[in-house]
Write a protein that holds these residues in place. Structure first.
Motif, PDB file in Angstrom:
ATOM      1  N   LEU A 138       0.839  -1.202   0.000  1.00  0.00           N
ATOM      2  CA  LEU A 138       0.000   0.000   0.000  1.00  0.00           C
ATOM      3  C   LEU A 138       0.875   1.254   0.000  1.00  0.00           C
ATOM      4  O   LEU A 138       0.598   2.231  -0.700  1.00  0.00           O
ATOM      5  CB  LEU A 138      -0.929   0.006   1.221  1.00  0.00           C
ATOM      6  CG  LEU A 138      -1.996  -1.102   1.276  1.00  0.00           C
ATOM      7  CD1 LEU A 138      -2.606  -1.178   2.669  1.00  0.00           C
ATOM      8  CD2 LEU A 138      -3.087  -0.855   0.246  1.00  0.00           C
ATOM      9  N   VAL A 139       1.956   1.213   0.805  1.00  0.00           N
ATOM     10  CA  VAL A 139       2.876   2.356   0.844  1.00  0.00           C
ATOM     11  C   VAL A 139       3.632   2.458  -0.485  1.00  0.00           C
ATOM     12  O   VAL A 139       3.718   3.529  -1.094  1.00  0.00           O
ATOM     13  CB  VAL A 139       3.876   2.240   2.017  1.00  0.00           C
ATOM     14  CG1 VAL A 139       4.925   3.353   1.948  1.00  0.00           C
ATOM     15  CG2 VAL A 139       3.148   2.288   3.360  1.00  0.00           C
ATOM     16  N   ALA A 140       4.160   1.317  -0.949  1.00  0.00           N
ATOM     17  CA  ALA A 140       5.016   1.331  -2.143  1.00  0.00           C
ATOM     18  C   ALA A 140       4.280   1.835  -3.379  1.00  0.00           C
ATOM     19  O   ALA A 140       4.889   2.414  -4.278  1.00  0.00           O
ATOM     20  CB  ALA A 140       5.583  -0.065  -2.393  1.00  0.00           C
ATOM     21  N   THR A 141       2.958   1.613  -3.409  1.00  0.00           N
ATOM     22  CA  THR A 141       2.188   2.069  -4.581  1.00  0.00           C
ATOM     23  C   THR A 141       1.422   3.359  -4.296  1.00  0.00           C
ATOM     24  O   THR A 141       0.681   3.823  -5.154  1.00  0.00           O
ATOM     25  CB  THR A 141       1.171   0.993  -5.005  1.00  0.00           C
ATOM     26  OG1 THR A 141       0.328   0.688  -3.873  1.00  0.00           O
ATOM     27  CG2 THR A 141       1.866  -0.279  -5.471  1.00  0.00           C
ATOM     28  N   ASN A 142       1.565   3.891  -3.088  1.00  0.00           N
ATOM     29  CA  ASN A 142       0.727   5.021  -2.672  1.00  0.00           C
ATOM     30  C   ASN A 142      -0.732   4.728  -3.017  1.00  0.00           C
ATOM     31  O   ASN A 142      -1.398   5.486  -3.743  1.00  0.00           O
ATOM     32  CB  ASN A 142       1.182   6.330  -3.331  1.00  0.00           C
ATOM     33  CG  ASN A 142       0.396   7.531  -2.811  1.00  0.00           C
ATOM     34  OD1 ASN A 142      -0.119   7.512  -1.694  1.00  0.00           O
ATOM     35  ND2 ASN A 142       0.282   8.558  -3.632  1.00  0.00           N
ATOM     36  N   ALA A 143      -1.244   3.626  -2.470  1.00  0.00           N
ATOM     37  CA  ALA A 143      -2.596   3.162  -2.801  1.00  0.00           C
ATOM     38  C   ALA A 143      -3.649   4.222  -2.476  1.00  0.00           C
ATOM     39  O   ALA A 143      -3.482   5.029  -1.553  1.00  0.00           O
ATOM     40  CB  ALA A 143      -2.883   1.876  -2.022  1.00  0.00           C
ATOM     41  N   GLY A 144      -4.722   4.199  -3.230  1.00  0.00           N
ATOM     42  CA  GLY A 144      -5.802   5.167  -3.042  1.00  0.00           C
ATOM     43  C   GLY A 144      -7.006   4.502  -2.399  1.00  0.00           C
ATOM     44  O   GLY A 144      -7.074   4.370  -1.196  1.00  0.00           O
ATOM     45  N   ASP A 185      11.838  14.728   2.528  1.00  0.00           N
ATOM     46  CA  ASP A 185      10.846  13.797   3.051  1.00  0.00           C
ATOM     47  C   ASP A 185      11.077  12.444   2.377  1.00  0.00           C
ATOM     48  O   ASP A 185      10.490  12.138   1.345  1.00  0.00           O
ATOM     49  CB  ASP A 185       9.442  14.351   2.755  1.00  0.00           C
ATOM     50  CG  ASP A 185       8.353  13.408   3.209  1.00  0.00           C
ATOM     51  OD1 ASP A 185       8.664  12.402   3.888  1.00  0.00           O
ATOM     52  OD2 ASP A 185       7.182  13.680   2.887  1.00  0.00           O
ATOM     53  N   LEU A 186      11.970  11.650   2.967  1.00  0.00           N
ATOM     54  CA  LEU A 186      12.326  10.370   2.333  1.00  0.00           C
ATOM     55  C   LEU A 186      11.150   9.399   2.340  1.00  0.00           C
ATOM     56  O   LEU A 186      10.955   8.641   1.384  1.00  0.00           O
ATOM     57  CB  LEU A 186      13.544   9.755   3.024  1.00  0.00           C
ATOM     58  CG  LEU A 186      14.834  10.582   2.915  1.00  0.00           C
ATOM     59  CD1 LEU A 186      15.973   9.903   3.674  1.00  0.00           C
ATOM     60  CD2 LEU A 186      15.238  10.792   1.462  1.00  0.00           C
ATOM     61  N   ALA A 187      10.352   9.439   3.428  1.00  0.00           N
ATOM     62  CA  ALA A 187       9.190   8.540   3.479  1.00  0.00           C
ATOM     63  C   ALA A 187       8.221   8.871   2.346  1.00  0.00           C
ATOM     64  O   ALA A 187       7.700   7.981   1.663  1.00  0.00           O
ATOM     65  CB  ALA A 187       8.495   8.656   4.832  1.00  0.00           C
ATOM     66  N   GLY A 188       8.013  10.174   2.128  1.00  0.00           N
ATOM     67  CA  GLY A 188       7.115  10.604   1.048  1.00  0.00           C
ATOM     68  C   GLY A 188       7.639  10.221  -0.319  1.00  0.00           C
ATOM     69  O   GLY A 188       6.872   9.935  -1.235  1.00  0.00           O
ATOM     70  N   LEU A 189       8.960  10.204  -0.452  1.00  0.00           N
ATOM     71  CA  LEU A 189       9.583   9.828  -1.728  1.00  0.00           C
ATOM     72  C   LEU A 189       9.468   8.319  -1.970  1.00  0.00           C
ATOM     73  O   LEU A 189       9.140   7.873  -3.079  1.00  0.00           O
ATOM     74  CB  LEU A 189      11.060  10.241  -1.707  1.00  0.00           C
ATOM     75  CG  LEU A 189      11.905   9.856  -2.921  1.00  0.00           C
ATOM     76  CD1 LEU A 189      11.428  10.593  -4.169  1.00  0.00           C
ATOM     77  CD2 LEU A 189      13.376  10.164  -2.662  1.00  0.00           C
ATOM     78  N   ILE A 190       9.692   7.555  -0.912  1.00  0.00           N
ATOM     79  CA  ILE A 190       9.639   6.091  -1.061  1.00  0.00           C
ATOM     80  C   ILE A 190       8.196   5.636  -1.276  1.00  0.00           C
ATOM     81  O   ILE A 190       7.949   4.687  -2.026  1.00  0.00           O
ATOM     82  CB  ILE A 190      10.304   5.414   0.167  1.00  0.00           C
ATOM     83  CG1 ILE A 190      11.821   5.672   0.113  1.00  0.00           C
ATOM     84  CG2 ILE A 190      10.014   3.917   0.207  1.00  0.00           C
ATOM     85  CD1 ILE A 190      12.568   5.310   1.388  1.00  0.00           C
ATOM     86  N   ALA A 191       7.233   6.335  -0.639  1.00  0.00           N
ATOM     87  CA  ALA A 191       5.826   6.021  -0.885  1.00  0.00           C
ATOM     88  C   ALA A 191       5.532   6.303  -2.358  1.00  0.00           C
ATOM     89  O   ALA A 191       5.791   7.402  -2.842  1.00  0.00           O
ATOM     90  CB  ALA A 191       4.932   6.869   0.009  1.00  0.00           C
ATOM     91  N   GLY A 192       5.034   5.320  -3.052  1.00  0.00           N
ATOM     92  CA  GLY A 192       4.738   5.492  -4.476  1.00  0.00           C
ATOM     93  C   GLY A 192       5.909   5.190  -5.386  1.00  0.00           C
ATOM     94  O   GLY A 192       5.794   5.341  -6.605  1.00  0.00           O
TER      95      GLY A 192
END
Ligand code: MLT
Ligand code: ZN
Length: 447
Positions: A138-144, A185-192
């Motif tokens: 869910l994080v890796a794809t920035n699920a909706g 924001d590394l978490a924001g970058l890795i998300a998606g």
């Protein structure tokens, strides 16, 4: 292989075709490839050791969570080590002071929801694959999913992240600080980033107040335009609005063909809008009032009890499996500015018929985000042409070729329709910086 056995134990290095098969084909049946082996670590330290070894040996890695992805991003192209995160199932105590929880990458969305609700809180993201989809994916794809209208996408829920970089080093920022002005924001970058920059092993997630009182309505309408026109009024009069989902005559016929669902209305209609409100106190009167004032409806029904609400949701949520029961569809997940949604829908059939007259489009989606799931059955070997025609139409309307499913392997060729050459070059520079040997999910997301 011996190195992997030493790290995770022999039971968790799979090479037997009977055991690896379920990891090697995606949910849709469209994407599959042989893995060199499937490795199933239990902890972040084991993930780090596996990646350190892969990095040293130049072994390519494909990362997989619940294998519910729809764009081929989590299955091998052929020959990679398949790193399954399904055993990273640690779920921390709910932190009531911050309304946050730490969840391992392998925790399913359904388990996360149950855990949060036990503390009278809830998780903001919800989607039909909740029983199998996992936190890491869910994080890796920035699920909706179905509650973006109220709570935003997965990235907006991530307050901290633990992830393993390609060389096996670990970044961990899990204090869950709501305010943190210390740089990128590394978490924001890795998300998606779809597993191309790092392997997410755990996330610190925001929780929301649990809203037990729900009301669901199904509205029948003559057009997409009528549904879109209702949105401003609905958002203004219903602060409790938490979902607005769209489907059509053809999709309803298909879900009724494959499931025991009664007709929702005496007559068939062109378009259907499903609305859900969630609040601390019963929102049914608010919802009923908003529906009675809505312009452009041809019929409507409001469900007050849980069984009736589930029944209305079933019309929408069984679309995906009903479409797959008919064959392997071309699955496109696009978004356009919400005001352009009627234009997209009006041009879609002729665009698809123009390249593949036999094709059967089934369309549904999340109307507030202008997010349409364009599923096309019976394309034969014209799936590339159908994809190309639809994605070009979307790009001509300033849309995105992937709204919430990710780019995966399926849409790489078309990324340049949604991202400029400069943006793609910047993304490639980030990729080279974090994964210089290019071992993480090669062939996914970036050309
Ligand atoms: C959905 O909204 O149901 C999902 O994105 C799945 C799909 O598009 O099939
Ligand atoms: Zn969706």
């Amino acid at each position: 292989m011996r190195a992997f056995v030493e790290i995770v134990g022999a039971d968790h290095v799979l090479t037997d075709a009977d055991l690896t098969a379920s990891y090697e084909t995606d949910w849709t049946g469209r994407f599959s490839g042989k893995a060199a082996c499937v490795v199933r670590p239990r902890t972040t330290a084991e993930v780090a050791a596996v990646l350190k070894h892969c990095h040293a040996e130049g072994l390519k890695v494909v990362v997989q969570g619940g294998n519910t992805g729809l764009v081929g991003g989590g299955v091998p192209a052929g020959g990679e080590v398949l790193l399954s995160l399904a055993r990273l199932t640690d779920l921390g105590d709910v932190d009531l002071a911050s309304a946050q929880v730490t969840a391992g990458a392998g925790v399913t969305l359904a388990d996360l929801q149950i855990h949060a609700r036990a503390s009278d809180l809830d998780f903001g993201v919800d989607l039909a694959a909740r029983e199998s989809a996992t936190v890491g994916g869910l994080v890796a794809t920035n699920a909706g999913g179905i509650r973006v209208l109220r709570y935003g996408s997965m990235r907006a829920q991530v307050m901290g992240l633990e992830a393993v970089l390609a060389d096996g080093s670990v970044i961990s920022r899990m204090a869950g600080l709501s305010k943190d002005g210390t740089g990128y924001d590394l978490a924001g970058l890795i998300a998606g980033s779809e597993g191309t920059l790092a392997v997410v092993t755990a996330a610190r997630l925001k929780l929301w107040p649990r809203l037990r009182a729900r009301a669901v309505a199904l509205l029948a309408m003559d057009s997409t335009e009528a549904a879109v026109s209702l949105l401003p009024g609905l958002r203004a009069s219903l602060p409790s609005l938490s979902a607005a989902e769209l489907f059509y005559r053809e999709g309803l016929a298909l879900v009724r063909k494959h499931g025991p669902l009664p007709a929702p209305f005496p007559q068939e209609h062109e378009a259907y809008l499903l609305l859900e409100c969630a609040d601390l106190t019963d929102p049914v009167d608010q919802l009923a009032a908003a529906v009675s004032e809505a312009v452009g409806l041809v019929d409507a029904t409001v469900a007050t009890d849980a069984a009736g609400q589930r029944a209305l949701w079933a019309y929408r949520e069984t679309h995906t499996e009903s479409i797959s029961a008919e064959g392997v569809p071309v699955k496109l997940d696009v978004s356009v500015p919400t005001a352009s949604l009627p234009l997209l829908v009006s041009q879609l059939s002729s665009t698809i018929a123009g390249v593949c007259p036999a094709a059967r489009p089934i369309v549904f989606g999340h109307v507030n985000e202008g997010n349409l799931h364009v599923n096309v059955l019976d394309t034969g070997d014209l799936h590339e042409q159908v994809t190309d025609a639809v994605l070009r139409l979307v790009a001509s309307l300033d849309g995105s070729i992937s709204s919430e499913h990710g780019v995966g392997r399926a849409k790489v060729e078309w990324l340049q329709l949604s991202r400029s050459a400069t943006e793609i070059a910047a993304m490639q520079a980030v990729k080279r910086a974090l994964d210089p040997a290019g071992i993480l999910n090669p062939g996914v997301l970036l050309p």
